[in-house]
Design a protein around this motif. Structure first.
Motif, mmCIF file in Angstrom:
data_model
loop_
_atom_site.group_PDB
_atom_site.id
_atom_site.type_symbol
_atom_site.label_atom_id
_atom_site.label_comp_id
_atom_site.label_asym_id
_atom_site.label_seq_id
_atom_site.Cartn_x
_atom_site.Cartn_y
_atom_site.Cartn_z
ATOM 1 N N ILE A 81 0.841 -1.194 0.000
ATOM 2 C CA ILE A 81 0.000 0.000 0.000
ATOM 3 C C ILE A 81 0.876 1.244 0.000
ATOM 4 O O ILE A 81 0.590 2.220 -0.703
ATOM 5 N N LEU A 86 -1.889 -2.687 -4.084
ATOM 6 C CA LEU A 86 -2.806 -3.419 -3.211
ATOM 7 C C LEU A 86 -2.723 -4.886 -3.601
ATOM 8 O O LEU A 86 -2.448 -5.195 -4.765
ATOM 9 N N THR A 142 -5.521 -3.761 -8.171
ATOM 10 C CA THR A 142 -6.740 -4.287 -7.553
ATOM 11 C C THR A 142 -7.368 -5.364 -8.434
ATOM 12 O O THR A 142 -7.774 -6.429 -7.947
ATOM 13 N N ILE A 272 -5.976 -5.934 4.927
ATOM 14 C CA ILE A 272 -6.190 -4.576 4.413
ATOM 15 C C ILE A 272 -6.739 -3.668 5.509
ATOM 16 O O ILE A 272 -6.323 -2.509 5.645
ATOM 17 N N ALA A 276 -4.860 -0.300 6.850
ATOM 18 C CA ALA A 276 -5.529 1.002 6.766
ATOM 19 C C ALA A 276 -5.713 1.617 8.150
ATOM 20 O O ALA A 276 -5.485 2.813 8.352
ATOM 21 N N LEU A 282 -4.156 4.693 1.504
ATOM 22 C CA LEU A 282 -4.491 3.877 0.341
ATOM 23 C C LEU A 282 -4.054 4.516 -0.969
ATOM 24 O O LEU A 282 -4.012 3.862 -2.000
ATOM 25 N N LYS A 283 -3.712 5.815 -0.930
ATOM 26 C CA LYS A 283 -3.167 6.478 -2.111
ATOM 27 C C LYS A 283 -1.668 6.238 -2.246
ATOM 28 O O LYS A 283 -1.078 6.568 -3.276
ATOM 29 N N VAL A 328 -10.751 4.575 6.427
ATOM 30 C CA VAL A 328 -10.673 5.314 5.162
ATOM 31 C C VAL A 328 -11.263 6.717 5.325
ATOM 32 O O VAL A 328 -10.712 7.696 4.793
ATOM 33 N N GLN A 331 -8.713 8.866 6.978
ATOM 34 C CA GLN A 331 -7.665 9.226 6.017
ATOM 35 C C GLN A 331 -8.127 10.336 5.083
ATOM 36 O O GLN A 331 -7.390 11.294 4.815
#
Length: 344
Positions: A81, A86, A142, A272, A276, A282-283, A328, A331
């Motif tokens: 990540i 991913l 992905t 995951i 996170a 995640l970027k 998320v 974030q």
């Protein structure tokens, strides 16, 4: 595979303080990590009040052992990540390795080490294959690993005819891995800690780690600085394959047989979610091993608490999904992202 770049300056990660200002695994806890510590304490206190045995030493060891396989996969999920990718296929990769380790063990006259070596080799091959598909097939990570999730799950079922394979608990090596202890801690926990420290050192103190952060933060700038992004991506996915194979071997050692799906189902979601929650953006370009370990501990404590309280196991999936959404959302808010479809 040589992971070196041209002799041009190395691109630094987008947030230098994240990369190099904390020399120890948990030194200088970030706001997110402090929140994780608070949530973990809250969960421990809550279930400790509800059940007298929850905070016992034996149950803490149960939590730690149960969290090791998820922890291993979450560590390498954090790395990929950070690199801007991913991997949704980690659970299926672990299932293939579990089956292979048990089948080689039984077919070679109980040669545990050979079974483990072959399983790791298969994991490396699968990881490299994922990387090559993503890099040279130009497939979104992905989508590529979603295809891998189905393909490797099917491969594990084909190899095993959909059934658990072999019996390894008559072997001292597998018994030691699955049930042994060193200095009072389960061997599986020691393996998790060794992998965590190794990955932490790789990310924080090597050019490889700094370049991984740089690729995730700004791949265009990284490419202009001479970093061979293709090689790094293949390396990262190969690393995932190897560690997923180790997780599969531990799954075999814990359950006593090769598990095509039952033991590895849902591991990708847990990995995951932990990454996170631990702060891996995640970027790409941001994350750390300390936060991931705290998130793994939180998930393990929550799952065990729900279990000892006799709460339907389906609620564990609900809790994991909710935690992933929360991670998320946090974030996005911290990154200043505007709401989709709404004016900024």
């Amino acid at each position: 595979m040589t992971l070196t770049s041209d002799p041009s300056p190395t691109v630094e990660a987008p947030s230098p303080g994240t990369v190099s200002s904390r020399p120890k695994l948990f030194a200088g806890l970030s706001g997110q990590n402090i929140s994780l510590v608070g949530a973990l304490v809250l969960v421990l206190v809550l279930f400790g009040v509800l059940n007298d045995n929850y905070l016992s030493l034996s149950n803490m060891q149960v939590i730690a052992e149960a969290a090791t396989i998820t922890g291993l996969l979450a560590l390498v999920q954090t790395v990929v990540i950070i690199c801007g990718g991913l991997d949704i296929s980690v659970g299926s990769q672990a299932g293939v390795a579990s089956v292979v380790s048990a089948m080689v063990f039984t077919s070679t006259g109980s040669n545990a080490l050979l079974g483990m070596v072959v399983a790791v080799a298969v994991g490396l091959l699968v990881g490299v294959l994922n990387g090559l598909i993503i890099v040279y097939g130009r497939v979104n990570p992905t989508i590529a690993t979603l295809a891998g999730l189905a393909a490797y799950k099917g491969l594990a079922q084909l190899l095993s005819n959909g059934r658990a394979q072999g019996y390894v608990l008559n072997d001292d090596v597998f018994v030691f891995l699955g049930r042994g202890k060193i200095a009072g801690l389960p061997v599986t926990v020691w393996i998790l800690l060794v992998v965590a420290v190794t990955v932490h050192l790789l990310l924080r103190y090597t050019d490889i780690g700094r370049n991984i952060y740089a690729i995730g933060g700004n791949d265009t700038a990284a490419r202009l600085a001479g970093i061979n992004i293709n090689k790094y991506l293949v390396f990262v996915y190969a690393l995932i394959g190897v560690v997923a194979a180790v997780a599969g071997i531990l799954l075999t050692a814990r359950t006593g047989s090769g598990q095509p799906t039952s033991g590895s189902e849902g591991l990708e979601l847990k990995a995951i979610t932990a990454a996170a929650l631990g702060g891996a953006a995640l970027k790409g370009g941001k994350g750390g091993i300390g936060g991931t370990l705290l998130a793994v501990a939180l998930l393990g404590a929550l799952e065990n608490g729900l279990t000892v309280q006799g709460i339907n196991s389906f609620w564990q999936n609900v809790a994991q999904g909710a935690l992933l959404v929360v991670a998320v959302v946090i974030q996005q808010r911290r990154g200043g992202e505007r709401a989709v479809g709404l004016p900024s």
